[in-house]
Design a protein around this motif. Structure first.
Motif, PDB file in Angstrom:
ATOM      1  N   TRP A 151      10.052  64.239  84.511  1.00 17.18           N
ATOM      2  CA  TRP A 151       9.012  65.169  84.726  1.00 17.18           C
ATOM      3  C   TRP A 151       8.097  66.285  85.516  1.00 17.18           C
ATOM      4  N   GLU A 152       9.049  66.632  86.016  1.00 13.63           N
ATOM      5  CA  GLU A 152       9.005  67.311  87.174  1.00 13.63           C
ATOM      6  C   GLU A 152       9.593  68.970  86.430  1.00 13.63           C
ATOM      7  N   VAL A 153       9.850  68.944  86.155  1.00 15.38           N
ATOM      8  CA  VAL A 153      11.363  69.888  85.241  1.00 15.38           C
ATOM      9  C   VAL A 153      10.913  70.759  84.039  1.00 15.38           C
ATOM     10  N   ILE A 154      10.349  69.645  83.959  1.00 15.08           N
ATOM     11  CA  ILE A 154       9.067  70.016  82.363  1.00 15.08           C
ATOM     12  C   ILE A 154       8.057  70.824  83.177  1.00 15.08           C
ATOM     13  N   VAL A 155       7.621  70.126  84.149  1.00 15.98           N
ATOM     14  CA  VAL A 155       6.399  71.219  83.909  1.00 15.98           C
ATOM     15  C   VAL A 155       7.027  72.536  84.855  1.00 15.98           C
ATOM     16  N   ARG A 156       8.402  72.295  85.487  1.00 13.45           N
ATOM     17  CA  ARG A 156       8.558  73.611  86.161  1.00 13.45           C
ATOM     18  C   ARG A 156       9.145  74.491  85.465  1.00 13.45           C
ATOM     19  N   LEU A 157       9.391  74.394  84.130  1.00 13.07           N
ATOM     20  CA  LEU A 157       9.416  75.334  83.559  1.00 13.07           C
ATOM     21  C   LEU A 157       8.568  75.855  82.418  1.00 13.07           C
ATOM     22  N   ILE A 158       7.402  75.359  82.519  1.00 10.50           N
ATOM     23  CA  ILE A 158       6.284  76.013  81.854  1.00 10.50           C
ATOM     24  C   ILE A 158       5.386  76.456  82.992  1.00 10.50           C
ATOM     25  N   TRP A 159       5.758  76.219  84.569  1.00 15.36           N
ATOM     26  CA  TRP A 159       4.817  76.821  85.923  1.00 15.36           C
ATOM     27  C   TRP A 159       5.976  78.184  85.704  1.00 15.36           C
ATOM     28  N   ALA A 160       6.902  77.533  86.103  1.00 15.49           N
ATOM     29  CA  ALA A 160       7.797  79.066  86.642  1.00 15.49           C
ATOM     30  C   ALA A 160       7.528  79.989  85.178  1.00 15.49           C
ATOM     31  N   SER A 161       7.735  80.151  83.976  1.00 21.18           N
ATOM     32  CA  SER A 161       6.745  80.841  83.390  1.00 21.18           C
ATOM     33  C   SER A 161       5.969  81.198  82.713  1.00 21.18           C
ATOM     34  N   LEU A 162       4.744  80.567  82.999  1.00 22.52           N
ATOM     35  CA  LEU A 162       3.483  81.077  83.700  1.00 22.52           C
ATOM     36  C   LEU A 162       3.839  82.593  84.329  1.00 22.52           C
TER      37      LEU A 162
ATOM     38  N   ASN B  20       3.433  91.510  99.465  1.00 26.69           N
ATOM     39  CA  ASN B  20       2.898  90.595  98.796  1.00 26.69           C
ATOM     40  C   ASN B  20       4.037  90.275  97.526  1.00 26.69           C
ATOM     41  N   TRP B  21       3.720  91.392  96.202  1.00 24.26           N
ATOM     42  CA  TRP B  21       5.007  90.847  95.403  1.00 24.26           C
ATOM     43  C   TRP B  21       5.889  90.182  95.072  1.00 24.26           C
ATOM     44  N   LEU B  22       6.630  91.219  96.443  1.00 20.29           N
ATOM     45  CA  LEU B  22       7.818  90.256  96.762  1.00 20.29           C
ATOM     46  C   LEU B  22       8.126  89.404  97.313  1.00 20.29           C
ATOM     47  N   ILE B  23       7.119  89.065  97.737  1.00 20.03           N
ATOM     48  CA  ILE B  23       7.091  87.931  98.617  1.00 20.03           C
ATOM     49  C   ILE B  23       7.070  85.888  97.416  1.00 20.03           C
ATOM     50  N   ALA B  24       5.845  86.469  96.225  1.00 20.07           N
ATOM     51  CA  ALA B  24       5.983  85.540  95.913  1.00 20.07           C
ATOM     52  C   ALA B  24       7.101  86.153  94.711  1.00 20.07           C
ATOM     53  N   LEU B  25       7.730  86.623  94.574  1.00 19.01           N
ATOM     54  CA  LEU B  25       8.829  86.869  93.608  1.00 19.01           C
ATOM     55  C   LEU B  25      10.067  85.860  94.575  1.00 19.01           C
TER      56      LEU B  25
ATOM     57  N   GLY C  42       6.032  84.049  85.533  1.00 17.96           N
ATOM     58  CA  GLY C  42       7.002  84.977  85.663  1.00 17.96           C
ATOM     59  C   GLY C  42       6.122  86.342  85.056  1.00 17.96           C
ATOM     60  N   ILE C  43       5.570  85.426  83.820  1.00 16.65           N
ATOM     61  CA  ILE C  43       4.652  86.676  82.699  1.00 16.65           C
ATOM     62  C   ILE C  43       3.898  87.448  84.237  1.00 16.65           C
ATOM     63  N   VAL C  44       3.091  86.426  85.263  1.00 14.78           N
ATOM     64  CA  VAL C  44       2.106  87.382  85.613  1.00 14.78           C
ATOM     65  C   VAL C  44       2.498  88.218  86.713  1.00 14.78           C
ATOM     66  N   LEU C  45       4.416  87.783  87.278  1.00 13.73           N
ATOM     67  CA  LEU C  45       4.455  88.850  88.111  1.00 13.73           C
ATOM     68  C   LEU C  45       5.804  89.512  87.660  1.00 13.73           C
ATOM     69  N   LEU C  46       5.165  89.502  85.891  1.00 11.96           N
ATOM     70  CA  LEU C  46       6.216  90.699  85.301  1.00 11.96           C
ATOM     71  C   LEU C  46       5.363  91.968  85.521  1.00 11.96           C
TER      72      LEU C  46
ATOM     73  N   ARG D 289       4.818  74.202  94.487  1.00 12.54           N
ATOM     74  CA  ARG D 289       5.044  74.899  93.732  1.00 12.54           C
ATOM     75  C   ARG D 289       4.439  76.362  93.442  1.00 12.54           C
ATOM     76  N   PRO D 290       4.479  77.362  93.406  1.00 15.06           N
ATOM     77  CA  PRO D 290       3.729  78.345  93.165  1.00 15.06           C
ATOM     78  C   PRO D 290       1.879  78.670  93.292  1.00 15.06           C
ATOM     79  N   THR D 291       1.890  79.584  93.921  1.00 13.46           N
ATOM     80  CA  THR D 291       0.608  79.947  92.797  1.00 13.46           C
ATOM     81  C   THR D 291      -0.115  80.807  91.286  1.00 13.46           C
ATOM     82  N   LEU D 292      -0.485  80.507  90.528  1.00 13.12           N
ATOM     83  CA  LEU D 292      -0.097  81.219  89.228  1.00 13.12           C
ATOM     84  C   LEU D 292      -1.063  82.826  89.816  1.00 13.12           C
ATOM     85  N   LEU D 293      -2.132  83.113  90.355  1.00 10.39           N
ATOM     86  CA  LEU D 293      -1.865  84.305  90.996  1.00 10.39           C
ATOM     87  C   LEU D 293      -1.597  84.309  92.774  1.00 10.39           C
ATOM     88  N   PRO D 294      -0.490  85.887  92.843  1.00 10.66           N
ATOM     89  CA  PRO D 294      -0.509  85.369  94.828  1.00 10.66           C
ATOM     90  C   PRO D 294      -1.608  86.321  95.057  1.00 10.66           C
TER      91      PRO D 294
END
Length: 93
Positions: free
Chosen positions: A17-28, A67-72, A30-34, A86-91
């Protein structure tokens, strides 16, 4: 001058289940970091001209980009299954 230290911890056992959560969380994340990356690129260009004109770094711009590079990097470790933290949604900027 501070050096960069990265501590990566992970367990051998992994949840399916962590793999599924990881995909969703990493996508979210990733959008914020983009979006933040667009501002970081602008900050790097401004920093370049600031250094050329004044001969020193603008510390707020430097901290933002750092800080952006660390979050990336943190997102990269999480997304590539290197760590279970799990990284924070908003770094922190």
């Amino acid at each position: 001058m501070k050096t960069v230290k990265i501590n990566v911890t992970s367990a051998e056992k992994a949840s399916r289940w962590e793999v599924i959560v990881r995909l969703i969380w990493a996508s979210l994340c990733g959008i914020v970091l983009l979006v933040a990356g667009i501002f970081a690129a602008i900050a790097i260009i401004i920093q370049l001209f600031y250094i050329l004109i004044f001969g020193k770094r603008h510390m707020k711009l430097n901290k933002f980009v750092t800080n952006w590079l660390i979050a990336l990097a943190t997102l990269g470790f999480y997304k590539n299954y290197c760590t279970d933290e799990r990284p924070t949604l908003l770094p922190k900027f």
